[in-house]
Design a protein around this motif. Structure first.
Motif, PDB file in Angstrom:
ATOM      1  N   ARG A 128      14.780 -57.882  -3.635  1.00 34.20           N
ATOM      2  CA  ARG A 128      13.419 -57.323  -3.558  1.00 34.20           C
ATOM      3  C   ARG A 128      13.255 -56.384  -2.368  1.00 34.20           C
ATOM      4  O   ARG A 128      12.730 -55.305  -2.501  1.00 34.20           O
ATOM      5  CB  ARG A 128      12.397 -58.445  -3.490  1.00 34.20           C
ATOM      6  N   CYS A 129      13.689 -56.819  -1.157  1.00 34.27           N
ATOM      7  CA  CYS A 129      13.468 -55.975   0.030  1.00 34.27           C
ATOM      8  C   CYS A 129      14.770 -55.417   0.601  1.00 34.27           C
ATOM      9  O   CYS A 129      14.725 -54.570   1.486  1.00 34.27           O
ATOM     10  CB  CYS A 129      12.704 -56.763   1.101  1.00 34.27           C
ATOM     11  N   GLY A 130      15.913 -55.874   0.122  1.00 32.30           N
ATOM     12  CA  GLY A 130      17.182 -55.333   0.590  1.00 32.30           C
ATOM     13  C   GLY A 130      17.692 -55.962   1.874  1.00 32.30           C
ATOM     14  O   GLY A 130      18.785 -55.627   2.328  1.00 32.30           O
ATOM     15  N   ARG A 153      17.560 -67.693  -0.391  1.00 26.49           N
ATOM     16  CA  ARG A 153      16.184 -67.357  -0.054  1.00 26.49           C
ATOM     17  C   ARG A 153      16.223 -66.236   0.980  1.00 26.49           C
ATOM     18  O   ARG A 153      17.023 -66.254   1.908  1.00 26.49           O
ATOM     19  CB  ARG A 153      15.492 -68.593   0.542  1.00 26.49           C
ATOM     20  N   CYS A 154      15.298 -65.289   0.834  1.00 25.92           N
ATOM     21  CA  CYS A 154      15.183 -64.191   1.797  1.00 25.92           C
ATOM     22  C   CYS A 154      14.308 -64.682   2.959  1.00 25.92           C
ATOM     23  O   CYS A 154      13.192 -65.152   2.748  1.00 25.92           O
ATOM     24  CB  CYS A 154      14.558 -62.970   1.147  1.00 25.92           C
ATOM     25  N   LEU A 155      14.817 -64.560   4.174  1.00 25.46           N
ATOM     26  CA  LEU A 155      14.083 -65.025   5.336  1.00 25.46           C
ATOM     27  C   LEU A 155      13.092 -63.961   5.829  1.00 25.46           C
ATOM     28  O   LEU A 155      12.284 -64.259   6.709  1.00 25.46           O
ATOM     29  CB  LEU A 155      15.065 -65.401   6.452  1.00 25.46           C
ATOM     30  N   ASP A 156      13.160 -62.753   5.273  1.00 24.30           N
ATOM     31  CA  ASP A 156      12.224 -61.700   5.689  1.00 24.30           C
ATOM     32  C   ASP A 156      11.005 -61.631   4.778  1.00 24.30           C
ATOM     33  O   ASP A 156       9.879 -61.781   5.234  1.00 24.30           O
ATOM     34  CB  ASP A 156      12.929 -60.348   5.753  1.00 24.30           C
ATOM     35  N   CYS A 157      11.213 -61.442   3.477  1.00 19.98           N
ATOM     36  CA  CYS A 157      10.059 -61.303   2.579  1.00 19.98           C
ATOM     37  C   CYS A 157       9.698 -62.614   1.892  1.00 19.98           C
ATOM     38  O   CYS A 157       8.670 -62.705   1.227  1.00 19.98           O
ATOM     39  CB  CYS A 157      10.280 -60.193   1.555  1.00 19.98           C
ATOM     40  N   ARG A 158      10.597 -63.632   2.030  1.00 24.68           N
ATOM     41  CA  ARG A 158      10.403 -64.954   1.426  1.00 24.68           C
ATOM     42  C   ARG A 158      10.345 -64.888  -0.086  1.00 24.68           C
ATOM     43  O   ARG A 158       9.702 -65.654  -0.742  1.00 24.68           O
ATOM     44  CB  ARG A 158       9.160 -65.660   1.976  1.00 24.68           C
TER      45      ARG A 158
HETATM   46 ZN   LIG Z   1      13.519 -59.989   0.873  1.00 22.80          ZN
END
Ligand SMILES: [Zn+2]
Length: 114
Positions: free
Chosen positions: A87-89, A109-114
């Motif tokens: 999603r956010c790269g 899991r993405c720790l930036d955009c969740r």
């Molecule tokens: Zn992300």
């Protein structure tokens, strides 16, 4: 893969819908498929769908060492870089589980955009 019969059925339905008959779906097991065969276009489609494309093979490396008449394969885990968030790269992701909804997908899991 437990989905192989379903995949063959889906292919058959698509061929019939396109009126590409008669057809025969052949399952070829050698050489063994690897994620290295996924094209750049298919990797982009996975990413757009929300699945991070694989960054290497399935995380295992086969090593053969035996007498010529023996074939011993050992599979050992290999460290791979964490996949980028589809999603956010961001590469700031963490693995939650080695296996997701299927045995061939890990869950991150993405720790930036969740
Ligand atoms: Zn992300």
């Amino acid at each position: 893969c437990p989905a192989m019969s379903q995949i063959a059925e889906d292919i058959g339905r698509a061929l019939e819908a396109a009126q590409l008959t008669p057809y025969r779906v052949a399952t070829v097991l050698a050489p063994a498929w690897t994620t290295d065969w996924i094209t750049a276009e298919a990797r982009e489609k996975l990413r757009v769908y929300g699945i991070a494309p694989p960054t290497g093979n399935c995380g295992s490396a086969a090593h053969a060492s035996a007498a010529p008449q023996e074939k011993v394969l050992r599979f050992v885990p290999r460290a791979l870089p964490a996949p980028a968030c589809p999603r956010c790269g961001s590469a700031h992701t963490e693995r939650l589980a080695q296996f997701g909804s299927t045995a061939c997908k890990a869950l991150y899991r993405c720790l930036d955009c969740r």
